[in-house]
Design a protein around this motif. Structure first.
Motif, short mmCIF file in Angstrom:
data_model
loop_
_atom_site.label_atom_id
_atom_site.label_comp_id
_atom_site.label_asym_id
_atom_site.label_seq_id
_atom_site.Cartn_x
_atom_site.Cartn_y
_atom_site.Cartn_z
N SER A 90 -11.06 -9.98 -1.90
CA SER A 90 -11.70 -8.77 -1.35
C SER A 90 -11.98 -8.95 0.13
N ASP A 93 -8.64 -8.76 1.87
CA ASP A 93 -8.23 -7.36 1.89
C ASP A 93 -8.97 -6.60 2.99
N TRP A 94 -10.24 -6.94 3.18
CA TRP A 94 -11.01 -6.33 4.27
C TRP A 94 -10.39 -6.67 5.62
N GLU A 97 -7.29 -4.56 6.01
CA GLU A 97 -7.66 -3.18 6.36
C GLU A 97 -8.09 -3.08 7.81
N TYR A 207 -8.09 -8.25 -8.58
CA TYR A 207 -8.74 -7.43 -7.54
C TYR A 207 -7.73 -6.48 -6.91
N HIS A 210 -6.55 -3.54 -9.31
CA HIS A 210 -7.48 -2.44 -9.59
C HIS A 210 -8.02 -1.76 -8.34
N PHE A 211 -7.95 -2.44 -7.21
CA PHE A 211 -8.42 -1.82 -5.97
C PHE A 211 -7.32 -1.04 -5.26
N ASP A 212 -6.08 -1.54 -5.38
CA ASP A 212 -5.00 -0.97 -4.57
C ASP A 212 -3.81 -0.49 -5.39
#
Length: 244
Positions: A90, A93-94, A97, A207, A210-212
């Motif tokens: 996560s 991923d931050w 982003e 992660y 389900h997030f992306d």
């Protein structure tokens, strides 16, 4: 020819096997990019491929990572490492982003290959599922390459040029080979470390799923994408049982 490194006997065949497995797992992203350039995939087809890749990853994470990790380090450590992997990814991923555009997409492509490749290299010759894990990750990376090509082309960055996309993807594809050799030379026989890495990677994969990947693939709510995931899982399960 046998090489004695840090007290372990590493055979030439094991080195070749590691390079072959991690090359397949890594360079299939490049194949996906090439396919996306040559074939005019519709938006619907790209979403179906993304969903198919998600199904593959679910099977790989469950049967080749979590189950294997539990055998090596036990239930409690597996759960802790799984949660830690989700938290770590996560954060990564931050960062992706924050980078945004093509750079963020490439970071996302590369960050999940590191723990998987370490585990493949460390498990060569000692864990039968190394080949199955490499095969499943390789198949998934083809679909990821297709989807990433379309994302990078649409992004507002220097990487939206086709030549730059190919060069950047080729560089990213080398990472699994390097990490696989690191795993072979420095982690072979370290069952606890292998188990933790597998669980960390599985947590990170869940992660990302389900997030992306899953929300992106199903945002248009078409049955084709749903059955893509189902087929991906069935194939992943079959490979895991048949090869692992």
């Amino acid at each position: 020819m046998i090489t004695d490194i840090i007290g372990l006997n590493i055979g030439s065949f094991e080195i070749i096997q590691t390079i072959a497995l991690t090359s397949f797992a890594g360079f299939t992203s490049f194949l996906g990019i090439y396919m996306a350039k040559r074939i005019n995939f519709s938006r619907r087809a790209v979403l179906a491929l993304t969903s198919f890749g998600a199904g593959i990853l679910i099977a790989a994470a469950i049967f080749e990572m979590v189950v294997e990790a539990e055998k090596l380090v036990g239930l409690l450590v597996t759960i802790i490492a799984f949660i830690a992997g989700a938290i770590l990814f996560s954060f990564l991923d931050w960062l992706a982003e924050k980078k945004g555009g093509g750079a963020g997409i490439l970071l996302g492509m590369g960050m999940d290959s590191i723990p998987e490749s370490l585990a493949i290299g460390a498990a060569v010759g000692s864990m039968g599922s190394a080949a199955a894990l490499a095969f499943l990750i390789g198949i998934q990376n083809v679909t990821e390459g297709v989807a990433s090509f379309h994302e990078m082309k649409e992004s507002n960055s220097p990487l939206n040029k086709i030549k730059n996309i190919f060069i950047a993807t080729a560089i990213i594809s080398i990472i699994p080979v390097i990490m696989g050799l690191v795993g072979l030379f420095f982690m072979k026989g370290m069952d606890t470390s292998i188990g933790i890495i597998l669980a960390l990677s599985a947590g990170g994969i869940f992660y990302m799923l389900h997030f992306d990947m899953i929300p992106k693939a199903h945002k248009e709510k078409e049955w084709l994408t749903t059955f893509g995931a189902i087929m991906g899982f069935i194939i992943g399960f079959g490979v895991s049982i048949g090869v692992g």
